[in-house]
Design a protein around this motif. Structure first.
Motif, PDB file in Angstrom:
ATOM      1  N   LEU A 625      -3.115 -11.527  -6.043  1.00  9.30           N
ATOM      2  CA  LEU A 625      -2.299 -10.881  -5.015  1.00  9.30           C
ATOM      3  C   LEU A 625      -3.182 -10.396  -3.870  1.00  9.30           C
ATOM      4  O   LEU A 625      -4.319  -9.981  -4.084  1.00  9.30           O
ATOM      5  CB  LEU A 625      -1.556  -9.682  -5.615  1.00  9.30           C
ATOM      6  CG  LEU A 625      -0.539  -9.992  -6.714  1.00  9.30           C
ATOM      7  CD1 LEU A 625      -0.197  -8.751  -7.498  1.00  9.30           C
ATOM      8  CD2 LEU A 625       0.724 -10.598  -6.108  1.00  9.30           C
ATOM      9  N   LEU A 626      -2.623 -10.459  -2.665  1.00  9.84           N
ATOM     10  CA  LEU A 626      -3.319  -9.910  -1.500  1.00  9.84           C
ATOM     11  C   LEU A 626      -2.406  -8.866  -0.853  1.00  9.84           C
ATOM     12  O   LEU A 626      -1.243  -9.149  -0.555  1.00  9.84           O
ATOM     13  CB  LEU A 626      -3.638 -11.023  -0.496  1.00  9.84           C
ATOM     14  CG  LEU A 626      -4.101 -10.557   0.892  1.00  9.84           C
ATOM     15  CD1 LEU A 626      -5.434  -9.837   0.813  1.00  9.84           C
ATOM     16  CD2 LEU A 626      -4.220 -11.737   1.864  1.00  9.84           C
ATOM     17  N   LEU A 627      -2.951  -7.682  -0.639  1.00 12.95           N
ATOM     18  CA  LEU A 627      -2.196  -6.587  -0.029  1.00 12.95           C
ATOM     19  C   LEU A 627      -2.745  -6.333   1.371  1.00 12.95           C
ATOM     20  O   LEU A 627      -3.951  -6.328   1.574  1.00 12.95           O
ATOM     21  CB  LEU A 627      -2.362  -5.324  -0.898  1.00 12.95           C
ATOM     22  CG  LEU A 627      -1.838  -4.011  -0.328  1.00 12.95           C
ATOM     23  CD1 LEU A 627      -0.318  -4.021  -0.261  1.00 12.95           C
ATOM     24  CD2 LEU A 627      -2.311  -2.837  -1.187  1.00 12.95           C
ATOM     25  N   ALA A 628      -1.835  -6.150   2.333  1.00 15.60           N
ATOM     26  CA  ALA A 628      -2.267  -5.795   3.694  1.00 15.60           C
ATOM     27  C   ALA A 628      -1.481  -4.574   4.148  1.00 15.60           C
ATOM     28  O   ALA A 628      -0.267  -4.485   3.903  1.00 15.60           O
ATOM     29  CB  ALA A 628      -2.027  -6.970   4.640  1.00 15.60           C
ATOM     30  N   VAL A 629      -2.152  -3.619   4.803  1.00 17.65           N
ATOM     31  CA  VAL A 629      -1.460  -2.456   5.375  1.00 17.65           C
ATOM     32  C   VAL A 629      -1.729  -2.443   6.872  1.00 17.65           C
ATOM     33  O   VAL A 629      -2.749  -2.957   7.331  1.00 17.65           O
ATOM     34  CB  VAL A 629      -1.910  -1.126   4.737  1.00 17.65           C
ATOM     35  CG1 VAL A 629      -1.544  -1.076   3.275  1.00 17.65           C
ATOM     36  CG2 VAL A 629      -3.402  -0.896   4.919  1.00 17.65           C
ATOM     37  N   SER A 630      -0.810  -1.841   7.632  1.00 23.99           N
ATOM     38  CA  SER A 630      -0.884  -2.065   9.074  1.00 23.99           C
ATOM     39  C   SER A 630      -0.591  -0.794   9.867  1.00 23.99           C
ATOM     40  O   SER A 630      -0.046   0.190   9.366  1.00 23.99           O
ATOM     41  CB  SER A 630       0.120  -3.156   9.444  1.00 23.99           C
ATOM     42  OG  SER A 630       0.391  -3.139  10.822  1.00 23.99           O
TER      43      SER A 630
END
Length: 839
Positions: A625-630
């Motif tokens: 899984l890859l998590l990105a926050v923005s």
């Protein structure tokens, strides 16, 4: 007393870019201003023993208050660009803020202090508001400003205080931009001008008094490249009346009178010598400290000077003639360093230290065996601007950090044969760039990708010379390291071409400079700028600054193009096969995350979802899984698809995300991280909230099942300040609870245990279990937190072979420790040891 939960293992930092910011105590501690703090550094133990936080602006002047008996100091004064003067006092072995003096309307640039009667402290400060102020602090911690001297539109660069010979009357010397040295005497609580010493032809940069056998010596240095030494002595009444004898050639004496209570004394001041030897501005002069022999105070006549010509000179009068000559000159010839801003000499005169334009400390030690020989010594180093990102290598043996000072630095523990405790040092500077660095990601043991304020990503690989030196310094087996890398094709080192940004590989036999026969004529224009400055070093100890700058670069093996704006964040998966990157963005088209294959360095795919800059990304430990926050206050979760037979390259697809309605964070999400079992992830935001989400997967590690719906599974943790960094410890705590570190905008780091089984409604799932105290915390925002990937402390994994039981107990003892590294906007990288048992 129980062991502290959090102990500071290492602080990497450097001196601020101002002349008067370093001071060496008689007790042997070097104090220097670093960003908004004062660091206390022990040059023998080679580590920062304390950090004093109190200023709200950059510390620009630091000075120990020396005791008349030459004992260990108990007071330290510091001035900053916050216009404040702080007096620190030692209490129970620790320095605490004792008193603050406010009154200047501009940044303070120089301070000096002496003890007067009744153990009061007299402090002189010069500031860019064109004034010099005199303060009196009494033991009851009351302070008053005795006098303010105003210089109109002029500035005083340095101040120095002393007591007149044979009396307790303070005399103040100020060196300024009018090329003069001004002398003032304190009488009846007022500063009275006595003399202006002329002779220098440019700004006077430094002044310092020394007291010797009933006389005072004053050294002044200037931008005219010269140093002047003046002698001040008491005159008896009869001397003044005798007629001048015209047959003797004498230096002109300036005589002045000092009235003290009912007494009146005469003093004479004359020029002792002019020292010429520097080829550029002289920024600092410093006398060797006095010491006691048989109950008598001895002041060695040795003067150290530091200049922008990259050298320091130790001057002393010759024995026979008394003529002042250059005894020792140390420094750099050529190279990439810039000149020295100031110098200090150790209490016993065996070491000298200078601080340079880029904040680096340069230390030289007297060779015990060879007379007159000085050698570079091992000293602390660190970034001279905000540290933006850092990462451990997969084995947890070293740390790489990047910062706005345009450098990438590598720190590792140095295991000396004769000492038990390893100390951390910078042993390589893989990248020195022309843009401010922003982010990095490790790809395997000796390879990393870095991003700066440019649209290109750069990939670096360690050269053979680094791997060999790393083995020597860290005590690891060289064969083991070289087999883990493709050693046959490794270049020897790297160098940066003139006018270039890319480090070019240097292979064996290439780094040889041209012989004098070839130099007769230039064949082409490029021959005038020699490419290779690299020389392979065989290091057994951490290298000094000039070697770090030229001989420890890593070659750049690849550039990655694809982003439209400056790089902002990077992440790599646990297998080291995929790298994700994101750049600054104000529109959705630029906010896409790009994925790269580390085997071919091709772009695999773009992942569009967010509308503003992606601030941080993290791959789950199982790499699925890859998590990105923005900046757009949302997160997105991408899952790795099953590999298709026609394309073995990994592909990711959007699995879950928060929208406007489901987002809980109301401000920018700064940071995110995964729990070690890949079940949960955590987000932290400017809205002071930390939230754990999940569960993302269920089942055992063999057959993990992705959960379709991902929602908050913890209570909302309010940490009281913007949470700029967050990290899950890879080692679980007792009762299968997770250990989480949260970094705040104010510089504090908080530790929490989170137990997912607890009822989240009442907020009992979070328990606070420790935090950094004032002296351990950063002075500015924490930019990144990273736990060492495995338990134990780097450089401490004891390799005992004989007594196996000892070894087992050591391993058990080590396994109770975990290490946390933090990077901050206050220019420092800190490593903390945390005892899991004590939590």
């Amino acid at each position: 007393m129980a062991a502290p939960t959090v102990e500071t293992c290492h602080v990497a930092c450097c001196a601020n870019r101002t002349p008067n910011v370093v001071s060496w105590s008689r007790g042997g501690t070097i104090a220097f201003g670093t960003c908004n703090s004062v660091a206390l550094y022990d040059p023998k133990d080679r580590r920062v023993v304390a950090v004093l936080n109190g200023h709200t602006g950059r510390v620009s002047a630091v000075q120990w208050v020396h005791r008349e008996d030459c004992g260990r100091e108990s007071h330290l004064v510091s001035g900053g660009s916050d216009n404040r003067l702080i007096l620190w006092e030692a209490q129970n072995g620790k320095f605490n803020l004792s008193v603050e003096c406010k009154g200047h309307t501009g940044p303070i640039c120089a301070v000096d202090a002496i003890y007067t009667e009744d153990s009061k402290i007299l402090v002189a400060t010069s500031a860019s508001d064109s004034t010099v102020r005199l303060w009196l602090c009494n033991p009851a911690k009351e302070v008053k400003c005795l006098h303010t001297l105003s210089f109109g539109s002029g500035f005083m660069m340095d101040v120095s205080l002393a007591l007149l010979p044979g009396s307790r009357v303070p005399i103040l010397a100020c060196g300024g931009d009018d090329s003069r040295v001004h002398l003032y005497v304190l009488s009846n609580g007022q500063l009275q001008k006595t003399l202006s010493l002329q002779g220098h032809e440019d700004w006077v940069r430094g002044v310092e008094w020394a007291s010797t056998s009933g006389e005072l010596l004053l050294a002044s240095c200037s931008q005219d490249c010269l140093i002047r030494v003046w002698r001040l002595c008491a005159k008896s009444g009869t001397d003044a009346r005798t007629e001048d004898d015209h047959t003797i050639i004498k230096m002109k004496e300036n005589v002045f009178e000092v009235k003290e209570r009912d007494m009146s004394s005469l003093f004479a001041l004359s020029l002792e010598t002019v020292l010429a030897g520097h080829e550029n501005w002289v920024y600092g002069v410093h006398w060797q400290p006095p010491f006691y022999i048989g109950g008598e105070l001895q002041q060695p006549l040795k003067l150290l000077s530091a200049s922008m010509d990259k050298t320091m000179i130790l001057w002393a009068p010759e024995e026979g003639s008394g003529v002042w000559v250059e005894q020792v000159r140390v420094g750099e010839v050529g190279g990439n360093t810039l000149g020295f801003y100031g110098c200090q000499i150790s209490p016993d005169g065996s070491m000298v230290v200078a601080h340079a334009f880029h904040g680096a400390l340069h230390l030289w030690c007297k060779d015990q065996d060879k007379e007159g020989v000085w050698r570079p010594g091992v000293v602390i180093s660190g970034h001279f601007n905000a540290v933006q990102d850092l990462s451990w290598d997969p084995e947890g043996e070293f740390i790489i950090s990047v910062g706005s000072d345009q450098t990438t630095r590598l720190f590792t523990p140095w295991r000396k044969q004769d000492t038990k405790q390893a100390t951390w040092h910078e042993i390589s500077r893989p990248q020195i760039h022309g843009y401010d660095m922003q982010c990095l990601a490790m790809v395997g043991r000796f390879q990393f990708v870095s991003g700066a304020d440019e649209k290109v990503l750069r990939v670096f690989q360690a050269p053979r010379n680094f791997v060999e030196n790393f083995a020597n310094i860290s005590g690891t087996s060289r064969e083991k390291l070289l087999t883990s890398t493709d050693s046959a094709n490794l270049p020897e080192g790297a160098s940066t071409p003139a006018l270039g940004l890319s480090n070019k590989a240097v292979f064996q036999g290439e780094g040889v400079p041209k012989t004098s026969e070839d130099e007769g004529q230039f064949n082409s224009l490029s021959d005038q700028y020699q490419e290779s400055y690299f020389h392979a070093l065989n290091l057994t100890e951490p290298p000094p600054e000039d070697h770090l700058l030229q001989n420890t670069l890593w070659p750049e093996v690849q550039k990655l193009y694809g982003h439209g704006f400056e790089m902002f964040c990077l992440a790599s998966d646990s297998s080291g096969k995929v790298v994700a990157s994101a750049c600054k963005a104000s529109k959705a088209e630029h906010a896409a995350v790009l994925l790269w294959s580390t085997t071919t360095w091709r772009q695999l795919q773009a992942l569009p979802c967010h509308t503003l800059t992606v601030t941080q990304m993290a791959f789950s430990p199982n790499a699925q899984l890859l998590l990105a926050v923005s900046r757009d206050r949302t997160w997105s979760l991408w899952k790795r698809d099953q590999p298709a037979s026609e394309s073995p390259e990994p592909q990711f697809s959007l699995h879950a995300y928060t929208g406007k309605d489901t987002a809980i964070h109301s401000r920018i999400i700064w940071s995110c991280d995964w729990s070690p079992d890949s079940k949960y992830f955590v987000t932290s935001s400017r809205d002071k909230k930390v939230i754990a989400w999940g569960p993302c997967t269920t089942g055992e590690s063999e057959n993990l099942v992705l959960q379709p719906e991902i929602k908050p599974c913890s209570s909302i943790l309010d940490v009281g300040d913007a949470a700029t960094a967050v990290a899950f410890c890879p080692v679980l705590c007792s009762g299968n609870s997770y250990l989480l570190a949260v970094g705040l905008e104010c510089g504090r780091i908080l530790l929490y245990r989170w137990s997912p089984g607890q009822e989240p409604a009442g907020g009992h799932d979070w328990s606070s279990c420790g935090e950094t105290d004032t002296s351990q915390s950063h002075a500015l925002a924490v930019k990144r937190l990273r736990w060492r990937p495995r338990a134990g402390r780097a450089g401490r994994d004891d390799n005992k072979k004989d007594g196996q039981t000892d070894r087992e107990s050591v391993i058990e003892e080590e396994s109770s420790w975990v290490q946390l590294a933090s990077a901050s906007a206050d220019h420092s990288v800190k490593i903390f040891n945390i005892n899991k048992q004590a939590l």
